[in-house]
Structure formats: C-alpha cells, structure tokens
Write a protein that holds these residues in place. Structure first.
Motif, PDB file in Angstrom:
ATOM      1  N   ILE A 115      -5.069   5.797  -0.292  1.00  0.00           N
ATOM      2  CA  ILE A 115      -5.605   5.985  -1.638  1.00  0.00           C
ATOM      3  C   ILE A 115      -5.123   7.301  -2.257  1.00  0.00           C
ATOM      4  O   ILE A 115      -5.674   7.761  -3.251  1.00  0.00           O
ATOM      5  CB  ILE A 115      -7.148   5.925  -1.641  1.00  0.00           C
ATOM      6  N   ASN A 116      -4.098   7.892  -1.648  1.00  0.00           N
ATOM      7  CA  ASN A 116      -3.504   9.086  -2.238  1.00  0.00           C
ATOM      8  C   ASN A 116      -2.264   9.471  -1.439  1.00  0.00           C
ATOM      9  O   ASN A 116      -2.052   9.001  -0.323  1.00  0.00           O
ATOM     10  CB  ASN A 116      -4.482  10.273  -2.251  1.00  0.00           C
ATOM     11  N   ASN A 117      -1.446  10.326  -2.049  1.00  0.00           N
ATOM     12  CA  ASN A 117      -0.352  10.983  -1.337  1.00  0.00           C
ATOM     13  C   ASN A 117      -0.880  12.359  -0.931  1.00  0.00           C
ATOM     14  O   ASN A 117      -0.988  13.267  -1.757  1.00  0.00           O
ATOM     15  CB  ASN A 117       0.874  11.115  -2.241  1.00  0.00           C
ATOM     16  N   TYR A 118      -1.219  12.512   0.347  1.00  0.00           N
ATOM     17  CA  TYR A 118      -1.984  13.680   0.776  1.00  0.00           C
ATOM     18  C   TYR A 118      -1.159  14.959   0.863  1.00  0.00           C
ATOM     19  O   TYR A 118      -1.728  16.047   0.940  1.00  0.00           O
ATOM     20  CB  TYR A 118      -2.648  13.384   2.123  1.00  0.00           C
ATOM     21  N   SER A 119       0.141  14.847   0.855  1.00  0.00           N
ATOM     22  CA  SER A 119       0.975  16.048   0.976  1.00  0.00           C
ATOM     23  C   SER A 119       1.499  16.529  -0.378  1.00  0.00           C
ATOM     24  O   SER A 119       2.249  17.505  -0.432  1.00  0.00           O
ATOM     25  CB  SER A 119       2.164  15.769   1.898  1.00  0.00           C
ATOM     26  N   VAL A 120       1.108  15.866  -1.477  1.00  0.00           N
ATOM     27  CA  VAL A 120       1.730  16.154  -2.768  1.00  0.00           C
ATOM     28  C   VAL A 120       1.438  17.583  -3.242  1.00  0.00           C
ATOM     29  O   VAL A 120       2.315  18.249  -3.814  1.00  0.00           O
ATOM     30  CB  VAL A 120       1.279  15.112  -3.818  1.00  0.00           C
ATOM     31  N   ILE A 121       0.232  18.091  -3.013  1.00  0.00           N
ATOM     32  CA  ILE A 121      -0.092  19.462  -3.424  1.00  0.00           C
ATOM     33  C   ILE A 121       0.736  20.466  -2.621  1.00  0.00           C
ATOM     34  O   ILE A 121       1.281  21.429  -3.181  1.00  0.00           O
ATOM     35  CB  ILE A 121      -1.598  19.734  -3.256  1.00  0.00           C
ATOM     36  N   LEU A 122       0.862  20.227  -1.329  1.00  0.00           N
ATOM     37  CA  LEU A 122       1.671  21.114  -0.492  1.00  0.00           C
ATOM     38  C   LEU A 122       3.135  21.068  -0.918  1.00  0.00           C
ATOM     39  O   LEU A 122       3.824  22.098  -0.887  1.00  0.00           O
ATOM     40  CB  LEU A 122       1.528  20.716   0.974  1.00  0.00           C
ATOM     41  N   GLN A 123       3.631  19.897  -1.305  1.00  0.00           N
ATOM     42  CA  GLN A 123       5.014  19.800  -1.797  1.00  0.00           C
ATOM     43  C   GLN A 123       5.203  20.643  -3.049  1.00  0.00           C
ATOM     44  O   GLN A 123       6.199  21.361  -3.172  1.00  0.00           O
ATOM     45  CB  GLN A 123       5.355  18.342  -2.104  1.00  0.00           C
ATOM     46  N   CYS A 124       4.260  20.557  -3.972  1.00  0.00           N
ATOM     47  CA  CYS A 124       4.390  21.293  -5.237  1.00  0.00           C
ATOM     48  C   CYS A 124       4.331  22.802  -5.032  1.00  0.00           C
ATOM     49  O   CYS A 124       4.914  23.562  -5.814  1.00  0.00           O
ATOM     50  CB  CYS A 124       3.286  20.854  -6.210  1.00  0.00           C
ATOM     51  N   PHE A 133       0.827  -1.201   0.000  1.00  0.00           N
ATOM     52  CA  PHE A 133       0.000   0.000   0.000  1.00  0.00           C
ATOM     53  C   PHE A 133       0.869   1.262   0.000  1.00  0.00           C
ATOM     54  O   PHE A 133       0.611   2.205  -0.752  1.00  0.00           O
ATOM     55  CB  PHE A 133      -0.930  -0.008   1.214  1.00  0.00           C
ATOM     56  N   GLY A 134       1.887   1.260   0.843  1.00  0.00           N
ATOM     57  CA  GLY A 134       2.805   2.395   0.856  1.00  0.00           C
ATOM     58  C   GLY A 134       3.534   2.549  -0.460  1.00  0.00           C
ATOM     59  O   GLY A 134       3.801   3.670  -0.917  1.00  0.00           O
ATOM     60  N   LEU A 135       3.849   1.429  -1.101  1.00  0.00           N
ATOM     61  CA  LEU A 135       4.545   1.455  -2.380  1.00  0.00           C
ATOM     62  C   LEU A 135       3.670   2.089  -3.463  1.00  0.00           C
ATOM     63  O   LEU A 135       4.133   2.915  -4.256  1.00  0.00           O
ATOM     64  CB  LEU A 135       4.932   0.029  -2.771  1.00  0.00           C
ATOM     65  N   LEU A 136       2.404   1.706  -3.497  1.00  0.00           N
ATOM     66  CA  LEU A 136       1.480   2.279  -4.483  1.00  0.00           C
ATOM     67  C   LEU A 136       1.351   3.793  -4.297  1.00  0.00           C
ATOM     68  O   LEU A 136       1.377   4.558  -5.270  1.00  0.00           O
ATOM     69  CB  LEU A 136       0.106   1.618  -4.358  1.00  0.00           C
ATOM     70  N   VAL A 137       1.220   4.207  -3.042  1.00  0.00           N
ATOM     71  CA  VAL A 137       1.091   5.643  -2.756  1.00  0.00           C
ATOM     72  C   VAL A 137       2.371   6.382  -3.132  1.00  0.00           C
ATOM     73  O   VAL A 137       2.329   7.487  -3.682  1.00  0.00           O
ATOM     74  CB  VAL A 137       0.756   5.856  -1.269  1.00  0.00           C
ATOM     75  N   SER A 138       3.523   5.775  -2.872  1.00  0.00           N
ATOM     76  CA  SER A 138       4.805   6.411  -3.177  1.00  0.00           C
ATOM     77  C   SER A 138       4.992   6.616  -4.676  1.00  0.00           C
ATOM     78  O   SER A 138       5.362   7.708  -5.128  1.00  0.00           O
ATOM     79  CB  SER A 138       5.944   5.548  -2.623  1.00  0.00           C
ATOM     80  N   VAL A 139       4.730   5.577  -5.466  1.00  0.00           N
ATOM     81  CA  VAL A 139       4.905   5.679  -6.917  1.00  0.00           C
ATOM     82  C   VAL A 139       3.907   6.663  -7.513  1.00  0.00           C
ATOM     83  O   VAL A 139       4.250   7.493  -8.361  1.00  0.00           O
ATOM     84  CB  VAL A 139       4.771   4.287  -7.575  1.00  0.00           C
ATOM     85  N   THR A 140       2.652   6.577  -7.064  1.00  0.00           N
ATOM     86  CA  THR A 140       1.642   7.514  -7.562  1.00  0.00           C
ATOM     87  C   THR A 140       1.988   8.939  -7.164  1.00  0.00           C
ATOM     88  O   THR A 140       1.811   9.880  -7.944  1.00  0.00           O
ATOM     89  CB  THR A 140       0.257   7.138  -7.003  1.00  0.00           C
ATOM     90  N   GLY A 141       2.508   9.113  -5.956  1.00  0.00           N
ATOM     91  CA  GLY A 141       2.914  10.443  -5.510  1.00  0.00           C
ATOM     92  C   GLY A 141       4.016  11.029  -6.365  1.00  0.00           C
ATOM     93  O   GLY A 141       4.007  12.229  -6.665  1.00  0.00           O
ATOM     94  N   SER A 142       4.962  10.190  -6.780  1.00  0.00           N
ATOM     95  CA  SER A 142       6.043  10.664  -7.656  1.00  0.00           C
ATOM     96  C   SER A 142       5.478  11.143  -8.986  1.00  0.00           C
ATOM     97  O   SER A 142       5.889  12.178  -9.521  1.00  0.00           O
ATOM     98  CB  SER A 142       7.052   9.536  -7.892  1.00  0.00           C
ATOM     99  N   PHE A 143       4.510  10.386  -9.512  1.00  0.00           N
ATOM    100  CA  PHE A 143       3.876  10.790 -10.775  1.00  0.00           C
ATOM    101  C   PHE A 143       3.132  12.108 -10.611  1.00  0.00           C
ATOM    102  O   PHE A 143       3.239  13.017 -11.448  1.00  0.00           O
ATOM    103  CB  PHE A 143       2.918   9.687 -11.232  1.00  0.00           C
ATOM    104  N   LEU A 144       2.382  12.242  -9.502  1.00  0.00           N
ATOM    105  CA  LEU A 144       1.628  13.467  -9.262  1.00  0.00           C
ATOM    106  C   LEU A 144       2.548  14.672  -9.087  1.00  0.00           C
ATOM    107  O   LEU A 144       2.218  15.772  -9.530  1.00  0.00           O
ATOM    108  CB  LEU A 144       0.748  13.301  -8.027  1.00  0.00           C
ATOM    109  N   LEU A 145       3.698  14.477  -8.428  1.00  0.00           N
ATOM    110  CA  LEU A 145       4.641  15.573  -8.260  1.00  0.00           C
ATOM    111  C   LEU A 145       5.070  16.147  -9.601  1.00  0.00           C
ATOM    112  O   LEU A 145       5.138  17.371  -9.785  1.00  0.00           O
ATOM    113  CB  LEU A 145       5.873  15.089  -7.483  1.00  0.00           C
ATOM    114  N   ILE A 146       5.361  15.271 -10.549  1.00  0.00           N
ATOM    115  CA  ILE A 146       5.783  15.710 -11.876  1.00  0.00           C
ATOM    116  C   ILE A 146       4.644  16.422 -12.595  1.00  0.00           C
ATOM    117  O   ILE A 146       4.805  17.514 -13.154  1.00  0.00           O
ATOM    118  CB  ILE A 146       6.283  14.521 -12.712  1.00  0.00           C
TER     119      ILE A 146
END
Length: 484
Positions: free
Chosen positions: A338-347, A257-270
C-alpha cells in the motif's frame, strides 16, 4: 506563469504515468493467463521447468544490467552520455566481466536444463537486456506512448506463441527459440523509433559521487531481485521439479500489486523531491498513498483469502490444491503493498539506508528459511519471506520518520488503516456466511462484484490523490513546515 505551469504539468504527468501504467498492465495480464493455462495443461515436472526459466531470466537480467535502467531514468541524458564517453574503458571492462560472470554462472549452475536450452536462455537474456535499455531511453525521451504500442503488440504475439506451442507438440526449447525471435523483433522496432540523441558539452561531471550513486542503484536492484526470488532459488535445489511447481503456484504474487506500488512510487518521487523542504506536505503525500492503495489492496487481499479454495479450483481445476497452504501464508504480504516505503529515503539521497534495508530483508529471510524449513517444510520458507518483508517495511518507516524529525505514527495513518481493515474483515466474514452452500462460480461472481464495489467505493474517497498538489497547496502558508 507559475499557475499556468502547474496546470499544464498536472495533466502531462497524469498522461505520462497513464501510458506507463497501461504499458505494464497488459504484460501482467498476459503473464497471469499464461500461468493459469500452462499450470492446467502441463505436467508438474514440465511446469516446474517452465517457471524456472523465467526465474533465472529475471535474476540474471537484473544482475548483469546493474542499475543501468534506473540510472538512465534518473539522470539527464546529456550528463549520462558525457559520463559514459569519459569513462567508457572502465565501464566496458566492468560490464564485460559482469555479463561474462553472470551468463557463465547461468550456464554452469542452471538446474534441469540441457546445454541447448541453456544457450537459448542466454540468447533470450541478452536480447531482453538490450531491449530494456533501448526502451528506457525511449521512455526517457517522451516515448512512453510508442513504447506502450510496441509492448502491446509484443505481449499479444508472446501470448499467441505460447498458445501455439502448447496446442502443438510442446517443447520448452522450441518455445524459448520463438520468444527469442519475437524479442529481437521488439528490439528492432524500439531501435527504429528511438529519437536521435545530442551530446551537450559543458556538463560538470562529479565522477566519484556519480559512480557511487550508480553502484548503490545497481546493488539495490541486485538485492531486490535476490530478495524476490530467494525462496524459489532456495527450494529449486532442494525439491523435485514437480514439488517446486506446487510451491511456485502457492507463492505466486499477482504482479498487479507491485505495479501499483511502482507507478505510485514514481509519482511520489517527483512530488516529494519538488517539495523537499516542506515536511507537512511530504507527510500528507505519503499518507495519501497509504489511503489510496489500501482501498485496492485490502479488498483484494480478503477476496483472495476467503475465496482461495474456489479460485484455485476454478483456475487450476483442483490440480494445485497442495499449493493452498503456501498461498494462505504468502498472501499476508499483500496488506503491505500500500506504499513505496523507501521513497522518502530516496528523495533525501539515503542510498545507504535503503541498501541496509535490502540486506536486512535478505539476512532475516535466509536465517528463518534455514531454521523453519526443517520443521515446517515449504510453509516455513513462505513464512520466512513474509516475516522478513514486514521487518524491512518497519526499518524503512523508522528511518523515513527520523528523516522528517517525526514518528512513524505521524507518517502512517494507522488508525484509518486499522479501521478500514477491520470493517472489510467483518464484511467479508459476513459475505462468506452468505455464500456458504452456493455453487462455486456463483460464489466467485458475487465475491468479485462485492470486491470491485468495495474498491470503487474506497477509491471514490481518494480520487483526488493525483491532484494532491492543488489540494494541499494551502499547506505552504501554514506553520509547522520544517526546512530540512
């Protein structure tokens, strides 16, 4: 030319993240297998000591690396190398103090280990830390495929060594000594394939800003690992090793589960960082992540919840039935994966808010542990972790919505998620009635097939996630995009 670039970027990004994902999947599967096999074969006391080794290794590794891997991935190498060259004295002093303090603290305070085992653990941590830095540099320089190959070989040897030690005279010291040798071989292989680097002059280094950025990443990584292992550290010093083993298996979260969130988060960051001024586009991307990952996490959550007794009976031969009450509470974190919740704040470079969210998580968890443990025992500790995680998620969603000048209800597809959750709940309730009275293995087989079918069915609806750039291209011409 722009269309050609976008067409080339899409398969390139998918291939890159595919190799990264595959490179992480095999170690996760190996870890799960080792956990099951060692749980069944070792005594409670031996298994508790075995798992505490990896707990200490994970915590100390993240603390002494202090955001270095994240800095390498998020910073152009020529800039980073120039910065390190110009600030090498203060960096050497800082990391020397950090490494010294971390490793000495481990040696002094690690519980249930003799001096020789502590020394071996320190050697392993040092090798793993250096290997992680080299691997990150390799991935940064487009070496994700060779990284996958090396990690695959290492994972298989790692698994084989665990089986060999378990099949002969089991010794934790002997096990760690062999892993040190395997890790050193992995490090050597990474160094041999690492491309040469070139320093480019002329980069303007904003020293103060970059140091604070590095500090935020390091602090967030440290708080993240503390949050992840805090319940186990809390109990390790309160429980016997055997009772700790029971809690560990009950609170063990499947790393997938953490792996899925991590990979999806990397995609969302880009994707989000490339469309930072297009609010509607960011919201669309963020919501699509919820829709896609919930199609995986929700069915697996219900599978684990409704078939928990059968799973524990098959995996651990009823040896860890006492872990089930902890497991029932702990898996209620899964619907959040079901998401990387900090990705918007990171961007939006909101490092302080991410840091506050991590501190909030730890503060709430610790306060609840201290108040619930006397009344509920280890179940109270598990409940504290789940409650704190929900609070942290709400904190990140609230501030992410504020950054986009909108509400949580717009960035989270609550109605779709609630409907999906309810439908799956009813389906699994019906399935549990059908399976009642059946033989254990048949129950699990039917439940597993049902879950895989539910996941495939859900994913079919959102298979366009990684093509979302093309799917929402028309948003550029629609009103409502807010320049931030």
């Amino acid at each position: 030319m722009t269309n050609l670039v976008n067409q080339n970027y899409k398969p390139l990004a998918v291939r890159k993240f595919s190799w990264l994902f595959l490179g992480k999947v095999l170690p996760v599967l190996i870890l799960i297998l080792i956990t099951i096999i060692y749980s069944r074969k070792l005594s409670f006391d031996e298994y508790g000591k075995f798992q505490s080794v990896w707990m200490y290794a994970n915590i100390v590794n993240v603390v002494i690396s202090f955001g270095l891997s994240a800095i390498i991935l998020s910073t152009p190498l020529h800039f980073l190398f120039s910065f390190i060259k110009n600030n090498r004295k203060r960096l050497i002093i800082f990391y020397s103090v950090l490494w010294g303090a971390g490793l000495i603290a481990l040696f002094l305070f690690a519980k249930n280990f003799n001096s020789s085992l502590k020394f071996l653990l320190i050697v392993f941590i040092i090798i793993q830390n250096v290997a992680a830095i080299i691997e990150t540099l390799l991935i940064k320089q487009q070496g994700e495929k060779i990284s996958f190959v090396i990690n695959s070989f290492y994972s298989l040897l790692f698994f084989g060594w665990h089986l060999y030690v378990l099949g002969n005279i089991y010794s934790l010291s002997f096990l760690i000594a062999g892993i040190c040798i395997l890790s050193a071989l992995k490090l050597l292989a990474m160094i041999l394939v690492l491309p040469g680097r070139e320093l480019h002059e002329g980069t303007t280094i904003e020293q103060k800003h970059f140091l604070s950025h590095w500090a935020y990443l390091g602090i967030n990584d440290t708080l993240g690992v503390i949050s992840k292992w805090m319940d186990k550290v809390f109990l390790l010093y309160l429980l016997t090793t055997a009772d700790f083993a029971i809690f560990f298996n009950g609170s063990f979260e499947i790393p997938l589960f953490g792996l899925l969130v991590s990979v999806t988060g990397s995609f969302l960051l880009i994707e989000i960082s490339g469309n930072i001024r297009l609010t509607d586009k960011i919201i669309k991307l963020f919501k699509e992540s919820f829709n896609m990952l919930s199609s995986i996490a929700f069915p697996l959550f219900f599978f684990l919840f409704f078939l928990r007794e059968e799973l524990f009976s098959l995996a651990f031969k009823d040896k860890y039935s006492a872990s089930l009450p902890i497991f029932v509470i702990s898996i209620f974190i899964l619907p959040l994966r079901i998401n990387n919740y900090s990705v918007i704040l990171q961007c939006f470079s909101q490092g302080k808010k991410i840091l506050w969210g991590s501190m909030l998580d730890i503060a709430i968890a610790l306060a609840l542990m201290l108040s619930l443990y006397p009344a509920m025992g280890t179940k109270g500790v598990a409940l504290a972790v789940v409650t704190a995680t929900y609070c942290q998620v709400l904190f990140y969603l609230w501030h992410s919505a504020k950054m986009l000048h909108t509400s949580i209800f717009r960035i989270v597809p609550l109605q779709k998620l609630a409907l999906k959750f309810l439908i799956l709940l009813l389906l699994y309730i019906g399935l549990s009635f059908i399976l009642s009275g059946m033989e254990l293995k048949l129950k699990l087989a039917i439940g597993f097939i049902f879950t895989i079918t539910a996941i495939i069915s859900g994913m079919m609806q959102y298979r366009k996630f990684f093509l979302v750039k093309n799917n929402i291209k028309s948003l550029n011409d629609q009103p409502g995009n807010v320049a931030l």
